[in-house]
Design an enzyme around this catalytic site. Sequence first.
Site, mmCIF file in Angstrom:
data_model
loop_
_atom_site.group_PDB
_atom_site.id
_atom_site.type_symbol
_atom_site.label_atom_id
_atom_site.label_comp_id
_atom_site.label_asym_id
_atom_site.label_seq_id
_atom_site.Cartn_x
_atom_site.Cartn_y
_atom_site.Cartn_z
ATOM 1 N N GLU A 60 12.623 27.455 -35.019
ATOM 2 C CA GLU A 60 11.548 26.802 -35.417
ATOM 3 C C GLU A 60 11.269 25.690 -34.723
ATOM 4 O O GLU A 60 12.352 25.082 -34.709
ATOM 5 C CB GLU A 60 11.467 26.742 -37.037
ATOM 6 C CG GLU A 60 11.904 28.115 -37.718
ATOM 7 C CD GLU A 60 12.104 27.842 -39.147
ATOM 8 O OE1 GLU A 60 11.423 27.190 -39.954
ATOM 9 O OE2 GLU A 60 12.942 28.344 -39.608
ATOM 10 N N LYS A 97 10.954 21.680 -34.737
ATOM 11 C CA LYS A 97 11.189 20.547 -35.833
ATOM 12 C C LYS A 97 9.976 19.564 -36.023
ATOM 13 O O LYS A 97 9.693 18.859 -34.999
ATOM 14 C CB LYS A 97 12.585 19.906 -35.379
ATOM 15 C CG LYS A 97 12.773 19.006 -36.340
ATOM 16 C CD LYS A 97 14.221 18.402 -36.044
ATOM 17 C CE LYS A 97 15.006 17.370 -36.973
ATOM 18 N NZ LYS A 97 14.140 16.059 -37.096
ATOM 19 N N ASP A 134 7.930 16.299 -37.100
ATOM 20 C CA ASP A 134 8.084 14.938 -37.454
ATOM 21 C C ASP A 134 6.862 14.357 -38.311
ATOM 22 O O ASP A 134 6.162 13.836 -38.114
ATOM 23 C CB ASP A 134 8.166 14.065 -36.253
ATOM 24 C CG ASP A 134 8.788 12.782 -36.288
ATOM 25 O OD1 ASP A 134 9.775 12.606 -37.020
ATOM 26 O OD2 ASP A 134 8.507 11.834 -35.453
ATOM 27 N N TYR A 143 8.701 25.611 -44.267
ATOM 28 C CA TYR A 143 9.714 26.207 -43.278
ATOM 29 C C TYR A 143 10.657 27.015 -44.120
ATOM 30 O O TYR A 143 11.548 27.520 -43.286
ATOM 31 C CB TYR A 143 10.141 25.280 -42.108
ATOM 32 C CG TYR A 143 10.601 23.885 -42.637
ATOM 33 C CD1 TYR A 143 11.640 23.922 -43.378
ATOM 34 C CD2 TYR A 143 9.537 22.986 -42.462
ATOM 35 C CE1 TYR A 143 11.804 22.483 -43.833
ATOM 36 C CE2 TYR A 143 10.017 21.752 -42.869
ATOM 37 C CZ TYR A 143 11.323 21.608 -43.356
ATOM 38 O OH TYR A 143 11.731 20.308 -43.920
ATOM 39 N N LYS A 175 17.672 18.385 -30.458
ATOM 40 C CA LYS A 175 16.840 17.481 -30.408
ATOM 41 C C LYS A 175 16.356 17.374 -28.703
ATOM 42 O O LYS A 175 17.311 17.201 -27.910
ATOM 43 C CB LYS A 175 17.274 16.101 -30.632
ATOM 44 C CG LYS A 175 17.822 15.841 -32.195
ATOM 45 C CD LYS A 175 16.699 16.119 -33.188
ATOM 46 C CE LYS A 175 15.795 14.878 -33.261
ATOM 47 N NZ LYS A 175 16.211 13.903 -33.989
ATOM 48 N N CYS A 226 30.637 -16.643 -35.840
ATOM 49 C CA CYS A 226 29.617 -16.126 -36.612
ATOM 50 C C CYS A 226 28.329 -17.203 -36.347
ATOM 51 O O CYS A 226 28.425 -18.441 -36.536
ATOM 52 C CB CYS A 226 29.952 -16.389 -38.301
ATOM 53 S SG CYS A 226 28.664 -15.834 -39.132
ATOM 54 N N CYS A 271 27.424 -18.784 -40.251
ATOM 55 C CA CYS A 271 28.403 -19.744 -41.043
ATOM 56 C C CYS A 271 29.409 -20.466 -39.999
ATOM 57 O O CYS A 271 30.319 -21.250 -40.600
ATOM 58 C CB CYS A 271 29.119 -19.156 -42.202
ATOM 59 S SG CYS A 271 30.135 -17.846 -41.594
ATOM 60 N N CYS A 306 33.066 -11.317 -39.140
ATOM 61 C CA CYS A 306 32.940 -12.704 -39.754
ATOM 62 C C CYS A 306 33.812 -12.673 -41.119
ATOM 63 O O CYS A 306 33.549 -11.873 -41.947
ATOM 64 C CB CYS A 306 31.516 -13.314 -40.250
ATOM 65 S SG CYS A 306 31.681 -14.841 -41.073
ATOM 66 N N CYS A 312 29.425 -16.398 -46.336
ATOM 67 C CA CYS A 312 28.484 -16.166 -45.357
ATOM 68 C C CYS A 312 27.099 -15.720 -46.186
ATOM 69 O O CYS A 312 27.072 -14.543 -46.137
ATOM 70 C CB CYS A 312 29.090 -15.379 -44.254
ATOM 71 S SG CYS A 312 28.070 -15.080 -42.794
#
Length: 665
Positions: A111, A113, A115, A222, A309, A403, A406, A421, A427
Amino acid sequence: MDIPKIIQDLRNELNQHNHNYYVLDNPSISDFEFDQKLKQLQELEKQHPEFFDENSPTQRVGGAITKNFQTVVHDYRMYSLDNSYSKEDLIDWENRIQKVLGNVPLQYTCELKYDGASISITYENGKLKRAVTRGDGFQGDDVTTNIKTIKSIPLQLKGNFPERFDIRGEIILPFEGFEKMNQELIEIGETPYSNPRNTASGSLKLQDSSEVGKRPLECLLYFIVGNNLGISSQFESLEAARDWGFKVPKESKMANNLNEVFDFIDYWDKHRHDLPYETDGVVVKVNSFQHQDELGYTAKSPRWAMAYKFKAEQVTTRLNSISYQVGRTGSITPVANLEPVQLAGTIVKRASLHNADQIEKLDIRIGDEVFVEKGGEIIPKIIAVDLTKRNSISEPTKYITHCPECHSELERKEGEANHYCPNFYGCPPQIIGRIQHYISRKAMDIEGLGGETVALLFNNNLVKDYSNLYQLTVEDILPLERMAQKSAENLVNGVQKSKEIPFERVLYAIGIRYVGETVAKKLAKHYKSIDAIKNASLMDLILVDEIGEKIAQSVIEFFENEENVVIIERLKQFGVQFELIEKYNPNTTDKLSGKTFVVSGVFSKFSRDDLKKAIEDNGGKVGSSISAKTDFVIAGENMGPAKLEKATQLKVSIISEDDFIEIIK
């Protein structure tokens, strides 16, 4: 004059005309004639309200307002599909299937696919009862009122249909209708919609159903689920659904082997752009329902289905800069800021660069011309650099050492790809991220509180962790930007309502690293309370089904942190549920405690799901495959030969359905 008969005859006639026009694409009367008949029916129903029918064609125009969409638990879970990106992946998939089934001849249903936005629609006695969005797969939003306005969805079925069943499909917006909607927006100076899929999905949550009715949405069906369907295969179910009045795409095809599957894929990879709506791949399903039952499910996906896909669309654009994002666990993600470019229906400005290793591997530099595609046509990613266009004075990218938020020095643990971090409690993005995770739909699902509002609350010093949410008042929130009285009340009420969320979702919400939804359910079911989990040793945790050392160590580290323990205690005081509330079931026993069962074949006195529930209700465990740990195989008709052979080899007891009933009596 027989008014009930006239009304019913008009309804039947209009339903048939709807079906001819929107499903068969073969109208038999003009739009004007249809409108005249609809007006006649509306007038008769207005004069005789005693004959009201919620599934009358007159109800399709909408008009009902839905302020809050009720959350509904799916009768049958909506699983996601595993993805494949090559024919080799499909060959590997077939090999895995044949190991379970024992090299039996297989047919596949192929079938396209689609979207769109996934939907599950329940029918009872041929009438549309309820329509629910996919949600998290376990529960979704009731959007019945909006769904009824989509004219390709039948309100009343025809033919020989089951008494009750769910049918799954995608709500899609054809290209022609999407372009027309955007043209109308452009003409009045409004911003056009970005792509058909997001527009279709957003349409389902519009509060005014009459607005949904104005949009040219369609529903492509489906998959059917239910008991006693009288159907033995996927392809047969598609034909049956078509006969009952559903819009089932004609492109589906039966394949007798993988070579025929590959032919289907090759054809549609070339011709998919000829279709009137978006499709991004092919779904391949084992055709036989009996084989599907034998194969079963993983924690997330059916083993009997695979999505192939199509190769993602690819474009080139310029890398302008690289920024670094801090996640709720402290993980650093480098992000490419791109010259905006059109890709697969959307404007792409940013793409993930994943980690330092990926940047080094691709030798990505600021100013480079890069190739971008959507991974699985969802998340943009950079796949290569066009070295022929590189500036001769460009310099290699140096990954940050501190980081960006922070300024703590970053850490990278041995064997891990990401930098972190370590400033977990100081943070800001980590703190905000944990609170955003806590309030998210799959966690505490706090209505009236979104990610931007969490950041607003934190930046105004109203919350420092998720326990502070329960201290918020309307007076605290009102001075904030974009906060009116009603918004503030909804937020406070939403927080208070979250105290009803069950323990397994609370456990997921508190954000223990590696403890996702499935692991949280396993831990909640095993330990029953947060205190039992907190007091468990590393070895205790490892011995829990499907909990490995990495997860166990993460749980131990979470509760070794005194600040986490303090937050949990505060949440307890506010009334958040930290114990499993098990529904009383008078039929439960512990007769099967410590025993593992594998179910195989077709049964006459139980459905397979009911049989598995009976095992669990009596303290047993259901295994997906036979191993040395299996105590019993319950064998029905047409038991898979591979399972029979393995059970015999391992000397596992094979019992019948009647034997099982005797055991649990």
